[in-house]
Design a protein around this motif. Structure first.
Motif, PDB file in Angstrom:
ATOM      1  N   GLY A 234       0.889  -1.394   0.174  1.00  0.00           N
ATOM      2  CA  GLY A 234      -0.018   0.017   0.134  1.00  0.00           C
ATOM      3  C   GLY A 234       0.740   1.239   0.000  1.00  0.00           C
ATOM      4  O   GLY A 234       1.916   1.270  -0.471  1.00  0.00           O
ATOM      5  N   HIS A 235       0.112   2.398   0.622  1.00  0.00           N
ATOM      6  CA  HIS A 235       0.859   3.630   0.471  1.00  0.00           C
ATOM      7  C   HIS A 235       2.140   3.729   1.409  1.00  0.00           C
ATOM      8  O   HIS A 235       3.082   4.459   1.197  1.00  0.00           O
ATOM      9  CB  HIS A 235      -0.180   4.677   0.870  1.00  0.00           C
ATOM     10  CG  HIS A 235      -1.527   4.794   0.127  1.00  0.00           C
ATOM     11  ND1 HIS A 235      -1.170   4.973  -1.309  1.00  0.00           N
ATOM     12  CD2 HIS A 235      -2.839   4.824   0.545  1.00  0.00           C
ATOM     13  CE1 HIS A 235      -2.549   5.108  -1.877  1.00  0.00           C
ATOM     14  NE2 HIS A 235      -3.414   5.012  -0.794  1.00  0.00           N
ATOM     15  N   PHE A 236       2.151   2.862   2.498  1.00  0.00           N
ATOM     16  CA  PHE A 236       3.156   2.858   3.298  1.00  0.00           C
ATOM     17  C   PHE A 236       4.402   2.289   2.449  1.00  0.00           C
ATOM     18  O   PHE A 236       5.657   2.774   2.522  1.00  0.00           O
ATOM     19  CB  PHE A 236       3.041   1.602   4.589  1.00  0.00           C
ATOM     20  CG  PHE A 236       4.184   1.844   5.413  1.00  0.00           C
ATOM     21  CD1 PHE A 236       4.584   3.079   5.971  1.00  0.00           C
ATOM     22  CD2 PHE A 236       4.704   0.615   5.818  1.00  0.00           C
ATOM     23  CE1 PHE A 236       5.682   2.824   6.921  1.00  0.00           C
ATOM     24  CE2 PHE A 236       5.587   0.378   6.651  1.00  0.00           C
ATOM     25  CZ  PHE A 236       6.155   1.529   7.474  1.00  0.00           C
ATOM     26  N   GLU A 237       4.385   1.301   1.553  1.00  0.00           N
ATOM     27  CA  GLU A 237       5.386   0.732   0.885  1.00  0.00           C
ATOM     28  C   GLU A 237       5.827   1.803  -0.059  1.00  0.00           C
ATOM     29  O   GLU A 237       7.062   2.002  -0.445  1.00  0.00           O
ATOM     30  CB  GLU A 237       4.924  -0.603   0.168  1.00  0.00           C
ATOM     31  CG  GLU A 237       5.708  -0.883  -0.909  1.00  0.00           C
ATOM     32  CD  GLU A 237       5.049  -1.962  -1.827  1.00  0.00           C
ATOM     33  OE1 GLU A 237       5.814  -2.196  -2.864  1.00  0.00           O
ATOM     34  OE2 GLU A 237       3.999  -2.216  -1.645  1.00  0.00           O
ATOM     35  N   ASP A 238       4.739   2.609  -0.879  1.00  0.00           N
ATOM     36  CA  ASP A 238       5.343   3.665  -1.819  1.00  0.00           C
ATOM     37  C   ASP A 238       5.948   4.758  -0.992  1.00  0.00           C
ATOM     38  O   ASP A 238       6.874   4.962  -1.721  1.00  0.00           O
ATOM     39  CB  ASP A 238       3.841   4.094  -2.095  1.00  0.00           C
ATOM     40  CG  ASP A 238       2.991   3.128  -3.161  1.00  0.00           C
ATOM     41  OD1 ASP A 238       3.692   2.208  -3.687  1.00  0.00           O
ATOM     42  OD2 ASP A 238       1.803   3.457  -3.250  1.00  0.00           O
ATOM     43  N   LEU A 239       5.736   5.024   0.194  1.00  0.00           N
ATOM     44  CA  LEU A 239       6.387   5.971   0.731  1.00  0.00           C
ATOM     45  C   LEU A 239       7.879   5.679   1.212  1.00  0.00           C
ATOM     46  O   LEU A 239       8.611   6.580   0.774  1.00  0.00           O
ATOM     47  CB  LEU A 239       5.572   6.632   1.941  1.00  0.00           C
ATOM     48  CG  LEU A 239       6.449   7.337   2.936  1.00  0.00           C
ATOM     49  CD1 LEU A 239       6.656   8.897   2.282  1.00  0.00           C
ATOM     50  CD2 LEU A 239       5.661   7.685   4.336  1.00  0.00           C
ATOM     51  N   LEU A 240       7.925   4.392   1.512  1.00  0.00           N
ATOM     52  CA  LEU A 240       9.495   4.041   1.895  1.00  0.00           C
ATOM     53  C   LEU A 240      10.058   3.834   0.670  1.00  0.00           C
ATOM     54  O   LEU A 240      11.290   3.999   0.464  1.00  0.00           O
ATOM     55  CB  LEU A 240       9.288   2.715   2.839  1.00  0.00           C
ATOM     56  CG  LEU A 240       8.491   2.879   4.090  1.00  0.00           C
ATOM     57  CD1 LEU A 240       9.102   1.519   4.920  1.00  0.00           C
ATOM     58  CD2 LEU A 240       9.309   4.087   4.796  1.00  0.00           C
ATOM     59  N   LEU A 241       9.357   3.469  -0.375  1.00  0.00           N
ATOM     60  CA  LEU A 241      10.524   3.373  -1.327  1.00  0.00           C
ATOM     61  C   LEU A 241      10.726   4.594  -2.275  1.00  0.00           C
ATOM     62  O   LEU A 241      11.780   4.832  -2.719  1.00  0.00           O
ATOM     63  CB  LEU A 241       9.593   2.641  -2.901  1.00  0.00           C
ATOM     64  CG  LEU A 241       9.208   0.960  -2.490  1.00  0.00           C
ATOM     65  CD1 LEU A 241       8.482   0.458  -3.537  1.00  0.00           C
ATOM     66  CD2 LEU A 241      10.616   0.226  -2.638  1.00  0.00           C
ATOM     67  N   ALA A 242       9.783   5.410  -1.897  1.00  0.00           N
ATOM     68  CA  ALA A 242      10.166   7.170  -2.339  1.00  0.00           C
ATOM     69  C   ALA A 242      11.530   7.523  -1.473  1.00  0.00           C
ATOM     70  O   ALA A 242      12.333   8.177  -2.233  1.00  0.00           O
ATOM     71  CB  ALA A 242       9.043   7.926  -2.456  1.00  0.00           C
ATOM     72  N   ILE A 243      11.208   7.306  -0.437  1.00  0.00           N
ATOM     73  CA  ILE A 243      12.347   7.738   0.510  1.00  0.00           C
ATOM     74  C   ILE A 243      13.578   6.894  -0.047  1.00  0.00           C
ATOM     75  O   ILE A 243      14.790   7.419  -0.019  1.00  0.00           O
ATOM     76  CB  ILE A 243      12.270   7.469   2.024  1.00  0.00           C
ATOM     77  CG1 ILE A 243      11.142   8.171   2.522  1.00  0.00           C
ATOM     78  CG2 ILE A 243      13.805   7.450   2.802  1.00  0.00           C
ATOM     79  CD1 ILE A 243      10.700   7.765   3.929  1.00  0.00           C
ATOM     80  N   VAL A 244      13.643   5.789  -0.278  1.00  0.00           N
ATOM     81  CA  VAL A 244      14.866   4.870  -0.560  1.00  0.00           C
ATOM     82  C   VAL A 244      15.536   5.708  -2.050  1.00  0.00           C
ATOM     83  O   VAL A 244      16.625   5.801  -2.117  1.00  0.00           O
ATOM     84  CB  VAL A 244      14.572   3.253  -0.641  1.00  0.00           C
ATOM     85  CG1 VAL A 244      15.802   2.735  -1.620  1.00  0.00           C
ATOM     86  CG2 VAL A 244      14.313   2.799   0.335  1.00  0.00           C
ATOM     87  N   LYS A 245      14.465   5.816  -2.887  1.00  0.00           N
ATOM     88  CA  LYS A 245      14.973   6.470  -4.114  1.00  0.00           C
ATOM     89  C   LYS A 245      15.611   7.826  -3.905  1.00  0.00           C
ATOM     90  O   LYS A 245      16.864   8.239  -4.565  1.00  0.00           O
ATOM     91  CB  LYS A 245      13.818   6.753  -5.222  1.00  0.00           C
ATOM     92  CG  LYS A 245      13.416   5.476  -5.734  1.00  0.00           C
ATOM     93  CD  LYS A 245      12.078   5.641  -6.519  1.00  0.00           C
ATOM     94  CE  LYS A 245      11.953   4.270  -7.313  1.00  0.00           C
ATOM     95  NZ  LYS A 245      10.580   4.003  -7.920  1.00  0.00           N
ATOM     96  N   CYS A 246      14.853   8.579  -3.006  1.00  0.00           N
ATOM     97  CA  CYS A 246      15.530   9.799  -2.656  1.00  0.00           C
ATOM     98  C   CYS A 246      16.840   9.675  -2.078  1.00  0.00           C
ATOM     99  O   CYS A 246      17.950  10.620  -2.307  1.00  0.00           O
ATOM    100  CB  CYS A 246      14.703  10.799  -1.983  1.00  0.00           C
ATOM    101  SG  CYS A 246      13.302  11.310  -2.724  1.00  0.00           S
ATOM    102  N   VAL A 247      17.302   8.767  -1.300  1.00  0.00           N
ATOM    103  CA  VAL A 247      18.559   8.370  -0.592  1.00  0.00           C
ATOM    104  C   VAL A 247      19.499   8.336  -1.703  1.00  0.00           C
ATOM    105  O   VAL A 247      20.659   8.431  -1.834  1.00  0.00           O
ATOM    106  CB  VAL A 247      18.336   7.086   0.442  1.00  0.00           C
ATOM    107  CG1 VAL A 247      19.718   6.845   0.706  1.00  0.00           C
ATOM    108  CG2 VAL A 247      17.610   7.591   1.594  1.00  0.00           C
ATOM    109  N   THR A 248      19.016   7.321  -2.714  1.00  0.00           N
ATOM    110  CA  THR A 248      20.059   6.691  -3.604  1.00  0.00           C
ATOM    111  C   THR A 248      20.369   7.730  -4.564  1.00  0.00           C
ATOM    112  O   THR A 248      21.410   8.141  -5.001  1.00  0.00           O
ATOM    113  CB  THR A 248      19.154   5.516  -4.474  1.00  0.00           C
ATOM    114  OG1 THR A 248      18.831   4.780  -3.475  1.00  0.00           O
ATOM    115  CG2 THR A 248      20.331   4.824  -5.182  1.00  0.00           C
ATOM    116  N   ASN A 249      19.275   8.605  -5.184  1.00  0.00           N
ATOM    117  CA  ASN A 249      19.540   9.662  -6.103  1.00  0.00           C
ATOM    118  C   ASN A 249      18.283  10.470  -6.306  1.00  0.00           C
ATOM    119  O   ASN A 249      17.243  10.075  -6.922  1.00  0.00           O
ATOM    120  CB  ASN A 249      19.814   8.817  -7.610  1.00  0.00           C
ATOM    121  CG  ASN A 249      20.211   9.912  -8.521  1.00  0.00           C
ATOM    122  OD1 ASN A 249      19.802  10.979  -8.573  1.00  0.00           O
ATOM    123  ND2 ASN A 249      20.914   9.295  -9.648  1.00  0.00           N
TER     124      ASN A 249
END
Length: 323
Positions: A234-249
């Motif tokens: 759900g949205h929790f997964e989407d949010l954490l994936l967005a954070i990971v993407k921002c951390v990475t690049n």
């Protein structure tokens, strides 16, 4: 004082030889004449940094007794109006308004909440929360609470609080420990301990998370993205994936969202305006480079083929050039 909204990879810089009252007068003439002179508006507002636009707005009010934002609203329409109004707002107020809009009416626009909250740093979040309260007389946290639920709500509230560490120093030992905690909370456990994911991904600094994710891969032989996708939903997964993407690049994160806003049937102008305007003084040059690298064409050409008229010209000016 250096603004938390200005980086060194923006397409819009301070305009040299800037004169706020001269610009305000030119804008007043452009609006007051018979038929609006859009070209003058575009020339001035896309060539001045946001701090300079705030000074123009102040001069405009002093000279005309009216609010520049209101005059632009009543004089322009559609997408051109929206992007012009966005340009004359202080960045924190613009973000606050975008957040409010994503929670208004029926159904919440979680994608916008995720994009803003996952990508802004603590100082920016504190300014956004203040702006939100000033404009709406309600706390951002209260509105987020009433519009979201569960782990998603908890993580958003943590981010909205602006408590992410900002230090550039990294701690190898802590990274190993956090990676192990994440592994134990997800892959290794029957059922997932979501709180641990929130605590680490929403509090640690981006450089710290970067090495934590490397350690994670060593321990679990999987990337943190794969684990999040496998363990959460759900949205929790989407949010954490967005954070990971921002951390990475971070620029690649925004390039991907711009690509989504431009491809397929119909353009998502709200997302397009938001990213172009809000990153124009921070890292739009890097976003352009990632766009070209990942999608095989320049951001400039993608925007050009998807927008038209004065609106298109405005975005192309913000974009700043073809790659």
């Amino acid at each position: 004082m250096a603004s938390v909204w200005v980086g060194n990879r923006g397409t819009i810089r301070d305009y040299s030889g800037f004169n706020a009252s001269r610009d305000a007068e030119a804008i007043r003439k452009a609006i007051r004449g018979i038929g609006t002179d859009e070209k003058t508006l575009i020339d001035i507002l896309t060539e001045r940094a946001n701090a300079q636009r705030q000074l123009i707005a102040r001069e405009y009010r002093a000279a005309s007794g009216k609010d520049l934002k209101d005059d632009l609203k009543s004089d322009l329409s559609g997408n051109l109006e929206r992007v012009m109004v966005a340009l004359v707002m202080p960045p924190a107020v613009f973000d606050a308004k975008q957040l409010k809009k994503s929670m208004k009416g029926t159904g919440t626009d979680e994608r916008t909440l995720i994009e803003i909250l996952a990508s802004r740093n603590s100082k920016q979040m504190k300014e956004i929360s203040q702006a939100y309260y000033t404009v709406y007389k309600k706390s951002l946290g209260d509105d987020l609470s009433s519009e979201t639920s569960g782990d998603f709500r908890k993580a958003l509230l943590t981010l909205a609080d602006g408590r992410r560490e900002e230090s550039l120093k990294v701690d190898e030992q802590l990274a190993k420990k956090d990676a192990q905690i994440l592994y134990n909370a997800g892959e290794k456990k029957w059922g997932t301990d979501e709180d641990k994911f929130t605590e680490i991904l929403c509090f640690r600094s981006l450089p710290q998370l970067k090495i934590t994710f490397d350690e994670y891969r060593n321990i679990s032989k999987k990337s943190i993205e794969d684990s999040i996708q496998g363990e959460l939903s759900g949205h929790f997964e989407d949010l954490l994936l967005a954070i990971v993407k921002c951390v990475t690049n971070t620029p690649a994160f925004f390039a991907e969202r711009l690509h989504k806003s431009l491809k397929g049937a119909g353009t998502d102008e709200f997302m397009l305006n938001r990213i172009m305007v809000s990153r124009s003084e921070i890292d739009l040059l890097d976003i352009r480079a990632e766009y070209k690298k990942n999608y095989g064409c320049s951001l400039y050409s993608a925007v050009k083929s998807d927008t038209s008229g004065d609106y298109g010209s405005t975005l192309l000016r913000i974009c700043g050039g073809d790659d």
